[in-house]
Design a protein around this motif. Sequence first.
Motif, mmCIF file in Angstrom:
data_model
loop_
_atom_site.group_PDB
_atom_site.id
_atom_site.type_symbol
_atom_site.label_atom_id
_atom_site.label_comp_id
_atom_site.label_asym_id
_atom_site.label_seq_id
_atom_site.Cartn_x
_atom_site.Cartn_y
_atom_site.Cartn_z
ATOM 1 N N CYS A 179 -9.116 1.290 5.782
ATOM 2 C CA CYS A 179 -9.040 1.395 4.404
ATOM 3 C C CYS A 179 -10.119 2.149 3.636
ATOM 4 C CB CYS A 179 -8.881 -0.069 3.672
ATOM 5 S SG CYS A 179 -10.440 -1.030 3.747
ATOM 6 N N SER A 180 -9.855 2.396 2.317
ATOM 7 C CA SER A 180 -10.922 3.073 1.349
ATOM 8 C C SER A 180 -12.144 2.519 1.463
ATOM 9 C CB SER A 180 -10.296 3.600 0.274
ATOM 10 O OG SER A 180 -10.244 2.429 -0.476
ATOM 11 N N PRO A 181 -13.186 3.049 1.192
ATOM 12 C CA PRO A 181 -14.780 2.531 0.878
ATOM 13 C C PRO A 181 -14.536 1.597 -0.297
ATOM 14 C CG PRO A 181 -15.056 4.560 1.327
ATOM 15 C CD PRO A 181 -13.409 4.469 1.061
ATOM 16 N N TYR A 237 -11.769 -0.092 -1.723
ATOM 17 C CA TYR A 237 -11.077 -1.364 -1.115
ATOM 18 C C TYR A 237 -11.682 -2.328 -0.097
ATOM 19 C CZ TYR A 237 -7.269 -1.402 -4.486
ATOM 20 O OH TYR A 237 -6.630 -1.284 -5.666
ATOM 21 N N PHE A 238 -12.373 -1.522 0.751
ATOM 22 C CA PHE A 238 -13.024 -2.451 1.654
ATOM 23 C C PHE A 238 -14.290 -3.136 0.835
ATOM 24 C CE2 PHE A 238 -16.630 -3.389 4.194
ATOM 25 C CZ PHE A 238 -16.255 -3.964 5.350
ATOM 26 N N GLN A 239 -14.902 -2.568 0.129
ATOM 27 C CA GLN A 239 -15.946 -3.134 -0.928
ATOM 28 C C GLN A 239 -15.485 -4.397 -1.563
ATOM 29 O OE1 GLN A 239 -19.403 -0.798 -2.079
ATOM 30 N NE2 GLN A 239 -17.805 0.939 -1.700
ATOM 31 N N ARG A 240 -14.216 -4.203 -2.078
ATOM 32 C CA ARG A 240 -13.508 -5.145 -2.954
ATOM 33 C C ARG A 240 -12.977 -6.329 -2.093
ATOM 34 N NH1 ARG A 240 -11.204 -5.521 -7.996
ATOM 35 N NH2 ARG A 240 -9.098 -6.360 -7.947
ATOM 36 N N ILE A 241 -12.338 -6.048 -1.006
ATOM 37 C CA ILE A 241 -12.169 -7.064 -0.160
ATOM 38 C C ILE A 241 -12.964 -8.019 0.238
ATOM 39 C CG2 ILE A 241 -10.565 -7.736 1.884
ATOM 40 C CD1 ILE A 241 -9.234 -5.336 1.246
ATOM 41 N N PHE A 242 -14.328 -7.256 0.815
ATOM 42 C CA PHE A 242 -15.360 -7.947 1.536
ATOM 43 C C PHE A 242 -15.836 -8.836 0.413
ATOM 44 C CE2 PHE A 242 -19.953 -8.644 2.251
ATOM 45 C CZ PHE A 242 -19.802 -8.517 3.772
ATOM 46 N N GLY A 243 -16.168 -8.399 -1.020
ATOM 47 C CA GLY A 243 -16.612 -9.154 -1.879
ATOM 48 C C GLY A 243 -15.830 -10.393 -2.279
ATOM 49 N N ILE A 244 -14.550 -10.303 -2.349
ATOM 50 C CA ILE A 244 -13.665 -11.609 -2.619
ATOM 51 C C ILE A 244 -13.719 -12.380 -1.383
ATOM 52 C CG2 ILE A 244 -11.231 -12.014 -2.754
ATOM 53 C CD1 ILE A 244 -10.676 -9.484 -4.108
ATOM 54 N N LEU A 245 -13.718 -11.881 -0.240
ATOM 55 C CA LEU A 245 -13.576 -12.687 1.154
ATOM 56 C C LEU A 245 -15.304 -13.619 1.368
ATOM 57 C CD1 LEU A 245 -11.838 -10.708 3.852
ATOM 58 C CD2 LEU A 245 -11.067 -12.783 2.499
ATOM 59 N N CYS A 246 -16.209 -12.876 0.861
ATOM 60 C CA CYS A 246 -17.441 -13.385 1.320
ATOM 61 C C CYS A 246 -18.200 -13.625 0.115
ATOM 62 C CB CYS A 246 -18.333 -12.206 2.095
ATOM 63 S SG CYS A 246 -17.364 -11.648 3.677
ATOM 64 N N GLY A 247 -17.976 -13.482 -0.933
ATOM 65 C CA GLY A 247 -18.493 -13.914 -2.140
ATOM 66 C C GLY A 247 -20.019 -13.112 -2.466
ATOM 67 N N MET A 248 -20.072 -12.134 -1.977
ATOM 68 C CA MET A 248 -21.060 -11.334 -2.321
ATOM 69 C C MET A 248 -20.761 -9.741 -2.074
ATOM 70 S SD MET A 248 -23.422 -11.509 1.497
ATOM 71 C CE MET A 248 -22.541 -13.545 1.582
ATOM 72 N N TYR A 305 -8.402 1.678 -9.895
ATOM 73 C CA TYR A 305 -7.937 2.716 -9.276
ATOM 74 C C TYR A 305 -8.814 3.172 -7.851
ATOM 75 C CZ TYR A 305 -4.941 3.964 -13.254
ATOM 76 O OH TYR A 305 -3.882 3.824 -14.150
ATOM 77 N N ASN A 306 -8.292 3.512 -7.056
ATOM 78 C CA ASN A 306 -8.922 3.813 -5.587
ATOM 79 C C ASN A 306 -9.342 5.337 -5.948
ATOM 80 O OD1 ASN A 306 -10.033 4.474 -3.214
ATOM 81 N ND2 ASN A 306 -7.945 4.305 -2.109
ATOM 82 N N ASN A 307 -10.526 5.821 -6.336
ATOM 83 C CA ASN A 307 -11.117 6.848 -6.459
ATOM 84 C C ASN A 307 -11.265 7.874 -5.147
ATOM 85 O OD1 ASN A 307 -10.588 6.317 -9.156
ATOM 86 N ND2 ASN A 307 -13.067 6.481 -9.448
ATOM 87 N N LYS A 308 -10.340 8.201 -4.285
ATOM 88 C CA LYS A 308 -10.606 9.024 -2.956
ATOM 89 C C LYS A 308 -11.360 9.996 -3.118
ATOM 90 C CE LYS A 308 -5.845 7.434 -1.451
ATOM 91 N NZ LYS A 308 -4.578 7.923 -0.804
ATOM 92 N N TYR A 368 3.388 -8.294 4.630
ATOM 93 C CA TYR A 368 3.303 -6.926 3.849
ATOM 94 C C TYR A 368 1.519 -6.690 4.123
ATOM 95 C CZ TYR A 368 7.475 -7.905 1.529
ATOM 96 O OH TYR A 368 8.989 -8.204 1.214
ATOM 97 N N GLN A 369 1.394 -5.452 3.761
ATOM 98 C CA GLN A 369 -0.008 -4.873 3.656
ATOM 99 C C GLN A 369 -0.199 -4.242 2.428
ATOM 100 O OE1 GLN A 369 -1.892 -5.459 6.360
ATOM 101 N NE2 GLN A 369 -3.674 -3.877 6.094
ATOM 102 N N PRO A 370 -1.286 -4.245 1.691
ATOM 103 C CA PRO A 370 -1.534 -3.466 0.645
ATOM 104 C C PRO A 370 -1.923 -1.877 1.067
ATOM 105 C CG PRO A 370 -3.530 -4.357 1.196
ATOM 106 C CD PRO A 370 -2.671 -4.864 2.312
ATOM 107 N N THR A 371 -1.190 -1.021 -0.057
ATOM 108 C CA THR A 371 -1.423 0.364 0.124
ATOM 109 C C THR A 371 -2.863 0.754 -0.130
ATOM 110 O OG1 THR A 371 -0.749 0.889 -2.065
ATOM 111 C CG2 THR A 371 1.003 0.877 -0.343
ATOM 112 N N TYR A 372 -3.578 0.096 -0.903
ATOM 113 C CA TYR A 372 -4.864 0.456 -1.221
ATOM 114 C C TYR A 372 -4.892 1.657 -2.107
ATOM 115 C CZ TYR A 372 -5.883 -2.247 3.431
ATOM 116 O OH TYR A 372 -5.958 -2.999 3.854
#
Length: 292
Positions: A33-35, A37-48, A189-192, A256-260
């Motif tokens: 996934c994009s940088p 969205y990875f950081q967004r997901i990581f923050g939600i899952l891990c709380g940091m 928005y995902n800024n690619k 389903y999977q997000p499109t990111y």
Amino acid sequence: MDWITGIQNAVNYVEAHLTEPLDYGEIAKQAACSPFYFQRIFGILCGMSLGEYIRNRRLTLAGSELSASDIKVIDAAYKYGYDSPESFARAFAKFHGLTPSEARKNSAGLKSFSRVSVQIILKGGQVMDYKIVKKEAFTVLEKVERQYIDDGQNKNTVPAFWARSHKDGTVATLLQQAADRSFVFGVCYNNKFTDDKTFDYAIAALYGGGEIPEGFQLREIPARTWAVFPISGAMPAAAQKTWHKICTEFFPTSSYQPTYEMDVEAYTAGDMTAPDYQSEIWVPVTGKAELA
């Protein structure tokens, strides 16, 4: 690649390269996934934030090495990603509560931050309301600000943007020109094509025509299939709770999977601090079979 495997692959990559310069784009690539969205997901899952995790892990390893070997403080500083012994010493003392020199004499005072292991634990049946909706392309009128995701800065700057927008008439202007006043949107928005640590955040409404006010712009949201999650509760806690359930319950187990590409928080009129406040999260999705 499934959701959990991708995140764990990225964490494993971080752990294998903690003493090297880490590129957030390369980390995200391990999770497909994009940088942003990875950081967004990581923050939600891990709380940091990802940056906090990397810093805490490096300081943990640095403490262990200083107490168990004769490595020089200056060498440890550079090994674990610091520009100078002074900046390393400040970060080390803040994390461990003692200086690098003191760590050699009193290893019992060191703190340890363990590596992340991503797991889904089934706790029994729980109902999560959602609906899958296909929407044609639509145009929004929006005001946009660049946000910084590193170290979770956006957790403060996005609410501040909303507070300013209510005070300076931005929200009122959007509602005056809206084709549908049911929702005011907050869009990530995902800024690619920008750096790995920023993203555009918009406060927007469905465009109803007319002159574009100064400081605003139009943007077309493409036709997509959306997973829509209702929220009931005071902001921002209710939205944060729903995001956590989306990441830990819905995507790991659904088809389903997000499109990111982006995600949308749709806010109704009313008191956002009320315990029965109603809002929604929209996430563009595709079927996992389509990605195979």
